[in-house]
Design a protein around this motif. Sequence first.
Motif, short mmCIF file in Angstrom:
data_model
loop_
_atom_site.label_atom_id
_atom_site.label_comp_id
_atom_site.label_asym_id
_atom_site.label_seq_id
_atom_site.Cartn_x
_atom_site.Cartn_y
_atom_site.Cartn_z
N HIS A 195 0.83 -1.21 0.00
CA HIS A 195 0.00 0.00 0.00
C HIS A 195 0.86 1.25 0.00
CE1 HIS A 195 -2.76 2.96 2.20
NE2 HIS A 195 -3.25 2.82 0.98
N LYS A 196 1.93 1.27 0.79
CA LYS A 196 2.80 2.45 0.87
C LYS A 196 3.51 2.73 -0.45
CE LYS A 196 3.80 2.62 5.83
NZ LYS A 196 4.86 2.55 6.86
N ARG A 197 3.79 1.67 -1.20
CA ARG A 197 4.47 1.83 -2.49
C ARG A 197 3.48 2.14 -3.61
NH1 ARG A 197 9.39 0.53 -3.58
NH2 ARG A 197 8.90 -0.44 -5.58
N SER A 198 2.24 2.42 -3.25
CA SER A 198 1.19 2.81 -4.21
C SER A 198 0.92 1.73 -5.25
CB SER A 198 1.58 4.12 -4.91
OG SER A 198 1.72 5.17 -3.98
N LEU A 199 1.09 0.47 -4.87
CA LEU A 199 0.73 -0.63 -5.75
C LEU A 199 -0.73 -1.00 -5.59
CD1 LEU A 199 3.90 -2.89 -5.30
CD2 LEU A 199 3.43 -1.24 -7.12
N ALA A 200 -1.38 -0.45 -4.57
CA ALA A 200 -2.80 -0.67 -4.32
C ALA A 200 -3.38 0.59 -3.71
CB ALA A 200 -3.01 -1.86 -3.38
N ARG A 201 -4.65 0.83 -3.96
CA ARG A 201 -5.28 2.05 -3.48
C ARG A 201 -5.64 1.98 -2.00
NH1 ARG A 201 -10.12 4.34 -6.66
NH2 ARG A 201 -9.83 5.86 -5.01
N THR A 202 -5.94 0.79 -1.51
CA THR A 202 -6.30 0.63 -0.10
C THR A 202 -5.52 -0.56 0.47
OG1 THR A 202 -8.13 -0.90 -0.51
CG2 THR A 202 -8.63 1.46 -0.60
N VAL A 203 -5.45 -0.63 1.80
CA VAL A 203 -4.74 -1.75 2.41
C VAL A 203 -5.48 -3.06 2.18
CG1 VAL A 203 -3.46 -0.49 4.18
CG2 VAL A 203 -5.85 -1.10 4.59
N LYS A 204 -6.80 -3.01 2.08
CA LYS A 204 -7.55 -4.22 1.80
C LYS A 204 -7.30 -4.70 0.38
CE LYS A 204 -11.31 -3.84 5.16
NZ LYS A 204 -12.78 -3.82 5.34
N GLN A 205 -7.20 -3.76 -0.54
CA GLN A 205 -6.89 -4.14 -1.91
C GLN A 205 -5.47 -4.70 -2.00
OE1 GLN A 205 -6.18 -1.23 -5.25
NE2 GLN A 205 -8.19 -1.97 -5.90
N ALA A 206 -4.56 -4.14 -1.20
CA ALA A 206 -3.19 -4.67 -1.15
C ALA A 206 -3.21 -6.12 -0.72
CB ALA A 206 -2.34 -3.83 -0.20
N VAL B 205 9.60 -5.04 -3.97
CA VAL B 205 8.16 -5.33 -3.95
C VAL B 205 7.52 -4.70 -5.18
CG1 VAL B 205 6.00 -5.02 -2.69
CG2 VAL B 205 8.12 -5.43 -1.43
N GLN B 206 6.99 -5.52 -6.06
CA GLN B 206 6.40 -5.03 -7.30
C GLN B 206 5.39 -6.05 -7.82
OE1 GLN B 206 9.69 -4.54 -9.96
NE2 GLN B 206 10.37 -6.65 -9.77
N TYR B 207 4.78 -5.72 -8.96
CA TYR B 207 3.81 -6.63 -9.56
C TYR B 207 4.52 -7.83 -10.18
CZ TYR B 207 0.45 -2.76 -9.22
OH TYR B 207 -0.34 -1.76 -8.75
N PHE B 208 3.86 -8.98 -10.14
CA PHE B 208 4.37 -10.19 -10.78
C PHE B 208 4.41 -9.95 -12.29
CE2 PHE B 208 3.23 -14.59 -12.37
CZ PHE B 208 4.54 -15.05 -12.33
N GLY B 209 5.52 -10.32 -12.93
CA GLY B 209 5.71 -10.02 -14.35
C GLY B 209 4.62 -10.54 -15.25
N ARG B 210 4.04 -11.72 -14.95
CA ARG B 210 3.00 -12.30 -15.79
C ARG B 210 1.60 -12.02 -15.28
NH1 ARG B 210 5.17 -18.32 -16.59
NH2 ARG B 210 6.33 -17.84 -14.69
N SER B 211 1.50 -11.13 -14.31
CA SER B 211 0.18 -10.74 -13.83
C SER B 211 -0.44 -9.74 -14.80
CB SER B 211 0.31 -10.10 -12.44
OG SER B 211 -0.88 -9.43 -12.09
N PRO B 212 -1.75 -9.80 -15.02
CA PRO B 212 -2.39 -8.81 -15.89
C PRO B 212 -2.19 -7.38 -15.40
CG PRO B 212 -3.89 -10.63 -15.41
CD PRO B 212 -2.70 -10.81 -14.51
N ILE B 213 -2.03 -7.20 -14.09
CA ILE B 213 -1.88 -5.85 -13.53
C ILE B 213 -0.49 -5.28 -13.82
CG2 ILE B 213 -2.09 -4.49 -11.41
CD1 ILE B 213 -3.90 -6.59 -10.30
N ALA B 214 0.45 -6.12 -14.23
CA ALA B 214 1.78 -5.62 -14.57
C ALA B 214 1.75 -4.76 -15.84
CB ALA B 214 2.75 -6.78 -14.76
N ASP B 215 0.70 -4.89 -16.62
CA ASP B 215 0.54 -4.08 -17.83
C ASP B 215 0.15 -2.65 -17.43
OD1 ASP B 215 -0.01 -2.93 -20.25
OD2 ASP B 215 -1.61 -4.34 -20.81
N PRO B 216 0.95 -1.62 -17.82
CA PRO B 216 0.62 -0.23 -17.45
C PRO B 216 -0.74 0.23 -17.96
CG PRO B 216 2.86 -0.40 -18.30
CD PRO B 216 2.21 -1.71 -18.57
#
Length: 207
Positions: free
Chosen positions: A113-124, A155-166
Amino acid sequence: MGDPKFRRKTYSAPRHPWDKTRIDAENELVVKYGLKNKRELWKSQATLASFRTQARNLQAKMRISDPNAKVVFQKLINRLNRYKILGNEATLDDVLSLSIESVLDRRLQTIVHKRSLARTVKQARQLITHGHITLNGRRVNIPGVLVEGSNEESVQYFGRSPIADPDHPLRKSFEENSGREEGPVAGGDAVPAPAEETGTESKEGAQ
């Protein structure tokens, strides 16, 4: 030792279950850090209690000039420094004054959450459990893993995750709402599970 099939409890429940002051304080922490239940909070409290117990024991040993106490003390400080909980110049009093937030702030869920990879802690938490997050190059699906300071940038998105696509809609929603107050994502905090590799690749630590 016990049967290896049955894991021992890594926490202890409160002695007085109906203490309103404690219950209100725990509820605030559960909401603030997006914990699934109070067991996760009690596990973090057990970790903190372990640090404090070591510090109290070391204080007693240092009073009698135990030669091994300084070695153990330095190992304890090095461990806390590795997790960015305390600095290298910390003392035993600093260890005893640690708060539960010091441990909760180092959970993978909080770091995401702190690294802005998710909007909320629950989403993280959902991103982690669905396998969208990697730590030090490995997928981790346990939100309660404590992150070392040297691994925080990994800490980052998994390379083959759909969310890794900008261009993923979730990523675009971050950019569109970057200047606004945090709020619920349209349709809730739901995030689609990855199309590939839904199994666990890494189980570092415990919740």
